[in-house]
Scaffold this motif. Structure first.
Motif, PDB file in Angstrom:
ATOM      1  N   GLY A 131      37.032-125.849 -68.620  1.00  0.00           N
ATOM      2  CA  GLY A 131      38.276-125.310 -69.136  1.00  0.00           C
ATOM      3  C   GLY A 131      38.439-125.578 -70.607  1.00  0.00           C
ATOM      4  N   VAL A 132      38.078-126.783 -71.020  1.00  0.00           N
ATOM      5  CA  VAL A 132      38.198-127.143 -72.438  1.00  0.00           C
ATOM      6  C   VAL A 132      37.234-126.310 -73.269  1.00  0.00           C
ATOM      7  CG1 VAL A 132      37.995-129.025 -74.094  1.00  0.00           C
ATOM      8  CG2 VAL A 132      38.894-129.484 -71.810  1.00  0.00           C
ATOM      9  N   ARG A 133      36.036-126.197 -72.746  1.00  0.00           N
ATOM     10  CA  ARG A 133      35.037-125.437 -73.511  1.00  0.00           C
ATOM     11  C   ARG A 133      35.417-123.958 -73.590  1.00  0.00           C
ATOM     12  NH1 ARG A 133      29.072-126.916 -71.705  1.00  0.00           N
ATOM     13  NH2 ARG A 133      29.930-127.024 -69.589  1.00  0.00           N
ATOM     14  N   LEU A 134      35.957-123.480 -72.459  1.00  0.00           N
ATOM     15  CA  LEU A 134      36.392-122.076 -72.498  1.00  0.00           C
ATOM     16  C   LEU A 134      37.486-121.878 -73.527  1.00  0.00           C
ATOM     17  CD1 LEU A 134      36.515-120.958 -68.756  1.00  0.00           C
ATOM     18  CD2 LEU A 134      35.400-119.752 -70.630  1.00  0.00           C
ATOM     19  N   SER A 135      38.397-122.838 -73.546  1.00  0.00           N
ATOM     20  CA  SER A 135      39.509-122.721 -74.476  1.00  0.00           C
ATOM     21  C   SER A 135      39.017-122.785 -75.922  1.00  0.00           C
ATOM     22  CB  SER A 135      40.513-123.845 -74.200  1.00  0.00           C
ATOM     23  OG  SER A 135      41.555-123.777 -75.128  1.00  0.00           O
ATOM     24  N   LEU A 136      38.136-123.730 -76.186  1.00  0.00           N
ATOM     25  CA  LEU A 136      37.608-123.861 -77.556  1.00  0.00           C
ATOM     26  C   LEU A 136      36.835-122.602 -77.969  1.00  0.00           C
ATOM     27  CD1 LEU A 136      36.392-127.581 -77.541  1.00  0.00           C
ATOM     28  CD2 LEU A 136      38.291-126.621 -78.846  1.00  0.00           C
ATOM     29  N   THR A 137      36.059-122.101 -77.045  1.00  0.00           N
ATOM     30  CA  THR A 137      35.260-120.917 -77.372  1.00  0.00           C
ATOM     31  C   THR A 137      36.160-119.703 -77.608  1.00  0.00           C
ATOM     32  OG1 THR A 137      33.575-121.812 -75.890  1.00  0.00           O
ATOM     33  CG2 THR A 137      33.270-119.563 -76.647  1.00  0.00           C
ATOM     34  N   GLN A 138      37.156-119.594 -76.756  1.00  0.00           N
ATOM     35  CA  GLN A 138      38.058-118.455 -76.925  1.00  0.00           C
ATOM     36  C   GLN A 138      38.761-118.533 -78.279  1.00  0.00           C
ATOM     37  OE1 GLN A 138      41.606-118.223 -76.893  1.00  0.00           O
ATOM     38  NE2 GLN A 138      41.634-115.977 -76.747  1.00  0.00           N
ATOM     39  N   GLU A 139      39.228-119.714 -78.632  1.00  0.00           N
ATOM     40  CA  GLU A 139      39.907-119.869 -79.925  1.00  0.00           C
ATOM     41  C   GLU A 139      38.958-119.580 -81.073  1.00  0.00           C
ATOM     42  OE1 GLU A 139      41.495-123.780 -80.012  1.00  0.00           O
ATOM     43  OE2 GLU A 139      42.824-123.444 -78.315  1.00  0.00           O
ATOM     44  N   ALA A 140      37.714-120.034 -80.902  1.00  0.00           N
ATOM     45  CA  ALA A 140      36.737-119.839 -81.976  1.00  0.00           C
ATOM     46  C   ALA A 140      36.510-118.355 -82.244  1.00  0.00           C
ATOM     47  CB  ALA A 140      35.411-120.506 -81.601  1.00  0.00           C
ATOM     48  N   PHE A 141      36.290-117.591 -81.186  1.00  0.00           N
ATOM     49  CA  PHE A 141      35.988-116.173 -81.422  1.00  0.00           C
ATOM     50  C   PHE A 141      37.212-115.396 -81.887  1.00  0.00           C
ATOM     51  CE2 PHE A 141      32.096-117.230 -79.319  1.00  0.00           C
ATOM     52  CZ  PHE A 141      31.181-116.429 -79.964  1.00  0.00           C
ATOM     53  N   TRP A 142      38.368-115.825 -81.457  1.00  0.00           N
ATOM     54  CA  TRP A 142      39.565-115.193 -82.021  1.00  0.00           C
ATOM     55  C   TRP A 142      39.649-115.490 -83.531  1.00  0.00           C
ATOM     56  CZ3 TRP A 142      42.985-111.610 -81.200  1.00  0.00           C
ATOM     57  CH2 TRP A 142      44.114-111.564 -82.025  1.00  0.00           C
ATOM     58  N   SER A 143      39.341-116.753 -83.879  1.00  0.00           N
ATOM     59  CA  SER A 143      39.374-117.128 -85.291  1.00  0.00           C
ATOM     60  C   SER A 143      38.345-116.336 -86.093  1.00  0.00           C
ATOM     61  CB  SER A 143      39.096-118.627 -85.418  1.00  0.00           C
ATOM     62  OG  SER A 143      39.014-118.994 -86.772  1.00  0.00           O
ATOM     63  N   PHE A 144      37.194-116.172 -85.490  1.00  0.00           N
ATOM     64  CA  PHE A 144      36.171-115.404 -86.221  1.00  0.00           C
ATOM     65  C   PHE A 144      36.605-113.958 -86.416  1.00  0.00           C
ATOM     66  CE2 PHE A 144      33.089-118.773 -85.013  1.00  0.00           C
ATOM     67  CZ  PHE A 144      32.646-119.045 -86.285  1.00  0.00           C
ATOM     68  N   SER A 145      37.258-113.414 -85.407  1.00  0.00           N
ATOM     69  CA  SER A 145      37.707-112.033 -85.579  1.00  0.00           C
ATOM     70  C   SER A 145      38.671-111.937 -86.765  1.00  0.00           C
ATOM     71  CB  SER A 145      38.363-111.531 -84.296  1.00  0.00           C
ATOM     72  OG  SER A 145      39.621-112.129 -84.114  1.00  0.00           O
ATOM     73  N   GLN A 146      39.450-112.987 -86.967  1.00  0.00           N
ATOM     74  CA  GLN A 146      40.363-112.984 -88.113  1.00  0.00           C
ATOM     75  C   GLN A 146      39.614-113.163 -89.424  1.00  0.00           C
ATOM     76  OE1 GLN A 146      42.920-111.748 -86.355  1.00  0.00           O
ATOM     77  NE2 GLN A 146      44.366-113.089 -87.408  1.00  0.00           N
ATOM     78  N   HIS A 147      38.658-114.039 -89.385  1.00  0.00           N
ATOM     79  CA  HIS A 147      37.885-114.293 -90.618  1.00  0.00           C
ATOM     80  C   HIS A 147      37.059-113.082 -91.024  1.00  0.00           C
ATOM     81  CE1 HIS A 147      38.940-118.544 -89.987  1.00  0.00           C
ATOM     82  NE2 HIS A 147      38.679-118.686 -91.288  1.00  0.00           N
ATOM     83  N   PHE A 148      36.608-112.337 -90.009  1.00  0.00           N
ATOM     84  CA  PHE A 148      35.833-111.141 -90.375  1.00  0.00           C
ATOM     85  C   PHE A 148      36.702-110.146 -91.152  1.00  0.00           C
ATOM     86  CE2 PHE A 148      32.665-111.970 -86.836  1.00  0.00           C
ATOM     87  CZ  PHE A 148      31.642-112.245 -87.720  1.00  0.00           C
ATOM     88  N   ARG A 149      37.940-110.143 -90.841  1.00  0.00           N
ATOM     89  CA  ARG A 149      38.831-109.244 -91.579  1.00  0.00           C
ATOM     90  C   ARG A 149      38.903-109.668 -93.053  1.00  0.00           C
ATOM     91  NH1 ARG A 149      44.171-108.286 -92.683  1.00  0.00           N
ATOM     92  NH2 ARG A 149      44.841-106.132 -92.399  1.00  0.00           N
TER      93      ARG A 149
END
Lengths: 984, 199
Positions: B86-104
């Motif tokens: 659960g923790v890893r899923l949460s961290l991974t989900q946050e990471a890829f959301w963050s990357f989607s923002q950074h790509f912008r």
């Protein structure tokens, strides 16, 4: 004294008056002067403020000049000093002249080549009035105090800074980059695009790098970065290409309402800051910022302005470029392309085309150009003035032909440029074929009846006037006018076959399309073969074809036809012909199918008034003769020691690649002897020497090679030659002449062999007879030739031993057990098998010394015959013990020395034969084991043992041997061989 | 029992979907196309090639360069591996959301740096969509597993390293570099999840 004093006082008074007057005159001026300069000028600048523009790397100076007493403007000079790092290090001194108003705030900028962040700068200035109204001397004011410009104050706490950031640089200019090491690192390396760069130290922690003539690398700029202990830090030099001047600047209008100016902006500068383009019109004073970098629209106002003076200004961060044109609106009309171009009322020869144009103004007309294209070429061109709708009738068109109509228009009042073209294709209607098909015939007679194959050429597009659907062939029997035969041959067939009888015919051929038939083409056929016995002539082709001429036979010829086959080497013949008028007596036949080295046969016909064709001439020729491609197959015959004959009778000269003019006979000899008479020496391509004989007559197909050496090897080759050369010289055949006597030997040996062969056959067929005669199983001594020999040479009284006298043949004494049979009866036992019998043997004759058989043998030799056992390699082998009692040997032969010899040999033999091995072989004269009647049951035949050899039996006269026992007794073998038998 | 199976199947489907997307991301990020640096298959290569050296140098590495707004890459693998799913899923989900923002942000940077060339911008836009899609997939997995839904994704605040062209290039480099790191980590993690729920 007083008077003199008075006189003296008068001039003095005058002088004083004048002086006073002068002073009074000067008083106003002085008053004015005292108004301007009476007070000391406040020259020192005030409120000097220095600011930094990092983007442009500029120092901005701002100050005021306080002059409360004067309201006029003065020209003043401001001397500005700039120092770097410390005040004493002056790096810039500049005089800035300007007109100063009272209480005016003055500005001055200075661009630093070194990024301002990398160094502290100090600025001070002083002033001087530089106005003509102020008399000299002009003195500088005192310097202002140093003002400090320190951009490093705004820096953060990073250990390393590199400047200038995002510097815009024009390609080819110089730029200086610097870094500041805040913690005084000394191991910092700097790179320009990964290339290590060395700079110069400006201060304790400041290094500068100067790049000259920088070039454009990429749009995202040129990277410069420095690496110390922490993260690399760098800057990007945004290098711009030099802004180019717009090229091909021009303006035009399509509707007199909107002007469109276009230009070529040149290369992209490569910066995000695109250059701006502004269009300025000087007469109206209007300008517009262009939305595109290569095009700008300008709205024409309604004030009937006809002339325009446009200036296009291109501007970017570094520079401006401008270009101007003077433009007359009427002279720059480029109409829009017309539209709705359609053909209508299209017939076989006419068509009407219509189109529309966009109107320009209410009264202006357009000049439209209508072009008619056929097969890609302009064949008609018409100019039509059009306001809205255009229409034109195109005539003189060809039936069933595809055309293209295209239209473009220009401003009629002043032509400047055609509009874009629009085009439309159309095809005219069909018409009946305008020309009769070109018809020819090939007549063959089968069983006396002519079979006519009619050929016709397809009508050209010009004459077909449409798609040919079929051909009508009307066959009319001229002898029976009521007989009419009509054939319809569908296109695209170009031939048909008609079988006729022996009447005369007229055949008409017409081509039909959807509209109608063509004129008829007529040929006449005679029911009988014409004269084909026309001698064939020869001709030479040229690059243009085959030129030929002929002699007319009749004056009423309506024309001539030359026929030939395009590819005579390939069957069936593709018949070609050429129709010629009656006045032609020569022509040149050309065809794309003609090939060099191919023999073409032409037949020239004369066409009579009745359309009957008569063979006039035959001609054969080559477009270009080639050397023969192959040689004849040569047979060699009549080979003798001095000559042989070559022949190539069936050589097909017609299939050769040129007219055969003769043959070369090549002869090579191994010995390299001189060439014979008639031959000439020549060298082959392999440099070998060869003798060549030339046969001039192409019909000569035999040649006798003479004067050869016996038992010599020769190579020969026969090759034809044409005007282009000879055939391949790669197929020499070898021949070796026999010796001079070989033929004699052949004449002798062959019959002899034949004779022997016949004899052998006869012998085989008469073998039984021959055997009976020559070597019967039981020879008849009376018939022996030996007898005659003996008679002739020795004793005329000699007689022959009779077989019937051989009763005492069993001469051996055998101690055998009872019941044992005669040793020789029916068995063939080896000596070992008979070992235990221990017979008593009779000593007869010693064996030969040189006998090489398995054991010592004694053989009788019967000189009358020596076949049978001896041939088989064995004789009757009888063991003889040396201990056997010796009998006296009687004389065996008539010559005494023979007996002696035998006796002596025997004695010697005994002496040599070891005990137990000596054998006495005796072969009976009775039936030989190899006699021809083997199949018959053996009647005690003595079977010979191996190595026994019955050599000869010889009858000896009693008188020479031993006394006869009785008168009747003839010489018997027993008596002859062993007189000791009688001793028992 | 049936409910558990259904949940497992759903998770498997979602994990597989996420893995497919990840493979697409990996293919997009890492597969270089030397003949065509602007190929859509080579985001990092194209993006870095256009920046010039040292960023386009294959051997270029600056581990000290970082963006504090990006998901951390400091966690050692052993610790990461020891975290609950659960923790890893949460961290991974946050990471890829963050990357989607950074790509912008990277897109904007490229637009400034590379005016007139939209290829790199298009690739970054594609990468942003994929990262966003993967974040959605991961959120769905978390929901399926009954884990707390990820917090509402907040817009990204100011991102450092944007005050000069050079730093913009550095920022793009760091975003691509860390995105690659998180993609690898996510592939491994989702592979484990797939194996776990396939049993």
């Amino acid at each position: 004294m007083r008077s003199s004093t008075k006189k003296r006082r008068d001039p003095m008074a005058l002088f004083a008056v004048l002086q006073t007057t002068f002073l009074l005159a000067l008083l106003p001026l002085r008053t004015y002067q005292s108004e301007v300069l009476s007070e000391p000028l406040p020259l020192t600048p005030e409120s000097l403020n220095v600011s930094i523009n990092s983007t442009k790397q500029c120092l901005h100076l701002q100050w005021t000049v306080h002059n409360p007493d004067y309201h006029q403007e003065f020209k003043m000079v401001f001397q500005i000093q700039i120092s770097r790092f410390k005040a004493s290090n002056v790096i810039w001194l500049e005089n800035y002249s300007t007109t100063v108003k009272r209480n005016q705030v003055l500005h001055w900028s200075w661009e630093s080549e070194l990024p301002l962040e990398c160094a502290i700068h100090f600025v001070r200035m002083r002033t001087m009035v530089d106005d003509a109204r102020i008399p000299a001397p002009r003195l500088w004011s005192n310097w202002s105090s140093w003002e400090k410009a320190d951009a490093q104050n705004s820096l953060g706490d990073h250990p390393l800074y590199v400047f200038p950031k995002d510097k815009l640089v024009e390609e080819g200019s110089n730029v200086t980059v610097c870094y500041i090491s805040m913690n005084h690192q000394d191991n910092i390396s700097c790179y320009l695009e990964d290339v290590l760069i060395y700079g110069r130290q400006l201060d304790q922690n400041v290094w500068a790098f100067e790049f000259k003539n920088v070039s454009f690398i990429r749009k995202t700029g040129t990277n410069f970065y420095c690496k110390g202990q922490g993260d690399p830090e760098g800057v990007v030099l945004l290098v711009s290409k030099v802004l180019e001047e717009p090229k091909n600047f021009s303006c035009e209008t399509q509707d007199l309402k909107t002007l469109t100016c276009t230009w070529d902006p040149g290369n992209d500068t490569g910066l995000i800051q695109l250059p701006s383009y502004t269009l300025f019109e000087s007469f109206s004073g209007k300008k517009t910022l262009c939305k595109h970098r290569n095009r700008c629209d300008w709205q024409v106002t309604q004030d009937s302005q006809e002339m325009y003076n446009f200036t296009l200004v291109a501007e970017n961060y570094f520079r401006k470029r401008s270009v101007s044109i003077l433009f007359n609106l009427i002279h720059g009309v480029h109409p829009m392309a017309p539209y709705s171009l359609f053909p209508k009322s299209v017939s076989a020869t006419n068509a009407t085309v219509t189109w529309k144009v966009y109107s320009i103004g209410s009264s202006s007309a357009l000049l439209c150009q209508l072009q008619l294209l056929g097969e890609g070429k302009v064949i008609q061109q018409h100019n039509i003035s059009v306001r809205v709708n255009g229409e034109y009738l195109l005539s003189e068109l060809k039936p069933d032909t595809e055309y293209m109509a295209r239209v473009r228009c220009a401003y009629a009042d002043h032509f400047w440029k055609w509009s874009e073209l629009i085009s439309q294709n159309f095809t005219t209607a069909e018409a009946a074929p305008s020309e009769a098909p070109d018809v020819w015939r090939d007549v063959t007679f089968v069983s006396g009846h002519p079979t006519v194959t009619l050929f016709w050429k397809p009508l050209s597009k010009v004459h077909a006037n449409g798609k040919i659907l079929f051909y009508n062939v009307v066959v009319e029997n001229l002898d029976e006018p009521s007989s009419l035969k009509v054939l319809s041959v569908p296109a695209p067939a170009n031939s048909t076959k008609v079988t006729l009888n022996q009447s005369s015919y007229q055949i008409c051929v017409t081509a039909h399309n959807s509209v109608g038939p063509s004129p008829a083409s007529t040929v006449a056929i005679s029911g009988h073969p014409g004269n084909e016995n026309v001698e064939e002539g020869r001709m030479n082709g040229t690059e243009d074809g085959f030129p030929m001429s002929w002699k007319p036979q009749s004056r009423n010829a309506t024309g001539y036809v030359v026929e030939w086959c395009d590819s005579p080497q390939h069957l069936p013949c593709v018949l070609r012909w050429k129709n010629l008028g009656p006045t032609n007596t020569d022509t040149v036949i050309s065809s794309g199918a003609f090939r060099p080295g191919v023999r073409y046969n032409f037949r020239i016909y004369e066409i009579s008034t009745k359309r009957m064709a008569h063979l006039l001439e035959k001609k054969a020729g080559y477009l270009k003769e080639l050397a023969p491609s192959y040689n004849p197959k040569v047979n060699m015959s009549n080979l003798t020691s001095h000559s042989f004959t070559l022949s190539w009778k069936d050589y097909p000269t017609e299939s050769q690649t040129g007219f055969i003019q003769g043959y070369y006979v090549y002869l090579k000899s191994k010995t390299g002897e001189k060439c014979h008479r008639g031959f000439e020496k020549t060298f082959l391509t392999d440099n070998s020497v060869c003798c060549k004989y030339t046969i001039d007559n192409p019909d000569q197909k035999t040649f006798v090679v003479k004067d050869l050496q016996p038992e010599s090897a020769y190579e020969f080759l026969v090759t034809p030659y044409t005007s282009a050369g000879e055939g391949p010289l790669d197929d020499f055949r070898k021949v070796t002449t026999p010796d001079e006597y070989s033929h004699i030997l052949i004449h002798i040996i062959l019959p002899m062999v034949f004779f022997v062969f016949v004899i052998m056959i006869i012998c085989y067929l008469k073998s039984q007879w021959l055997k009976d005669k020559c070597y019967p199983d039981i020879p008849d001594p009376y018939k022996s030739s030996v007898l005659s020999l003996i008679k002739f040479k020795e004793n005329p009284h000699i007689t022959i031993m009779n077989v019937n006298d051989c009763v005492p043949d069993a001469i051996e004494v055998v101690n055998k057990p009872e019941g044992s049979k005669m040793q020789f009866v029916g068995t063939r036992k080896s000596p070992t098998e008979t070992k235990g019998t221990k017979p008593a043997y009779l000593d007869l004759l010693p064996t030969e010394k040189n006998y090489s058989g398995p054991g010592p043998c004694i053989c009788f030799e019967n000189f009358t015959y020596n076949q049978a056992a001896s041939d088989l390699g064995y004789c009757g082998h009888f063991p003889v013990t040396p201990q056997a009692p010796h009998c006296q040997l009687g004389p065996l032969t008539s010559p005494e020395h023979l007996l002696k010899t035998l006796e002596q040999s025997y004695m010697n033999s005994l002496g040599e034969i070891p005990a137990g091995e000596a054998n006495l072989n005796y072969v009976s004269q009775l039936a030989s084991p190899m006699s021809g009647d083997r199949e018959s049951p053996p009647t005690n035949p003595p079977e010979p043992a191996l190595c026994s050899e019955y050599k000869m039996q010889m009858a000896i006269p009693l008188g020479l041997a031993s006394p006869a026992r009785s008168e009747n007794s003839s010489l018997s073998s027993t008596a002859l061989l062993d007189p000791r038998e009688h001793c028992h | 029992m049936s409910l558990v199976n259904d949940i497992n199947t759903l998770v498997i489907c979602q994990v597989l979907s996420a893995l497919c997307l990840l493979h697409l991301i990996i293919f997009t990020i890492t597969a270089p196309s030397f003949g065509s640096p602007h190929s859509h298959l080579s985001l990092s290569l194209a993006q870095l090639q256009d920046q010039g050296r040292p960023f386009s140098n294959p051997r270029f590495s600056s581990p000290t360069l970082s963006l504090e707004t990006l998901p951390s890459t400091d966690m050692p693998f052993e610790i990461w591996h020891g975290l609950e799913d659960g923790v890893r899923l949460s961290l991974t989900q946050e990471a890829f959301w963050s990357f989607s923002q950074h790509f912008r942000i990277a897109m904007v940077d490229q637009h400034i740096l590379h005016h007139g060339d939209s290829i790199v911008e298009d690739q970054l836009w594609e990468a942003r969509l994929k990262a966003k899609g993967l974040a959605g997939n991961l959120a769905a997995i978390m929901t399926s597993l009954g884990l707390p839904s990820p917090a509402a994704n907040t817009p990204l605040g100011p991102v450092p390293l944007g005050d000069s062209a050079y730093r913009k290039k550095c920022r793009g480099y760091v975003i691509i570099r860390d995105y690659s790191f998180w993609t690898d980590r996510a592939v491994t993690f989702l592979g484990e999840l797939k194996a776990k729920y396939s049993q």
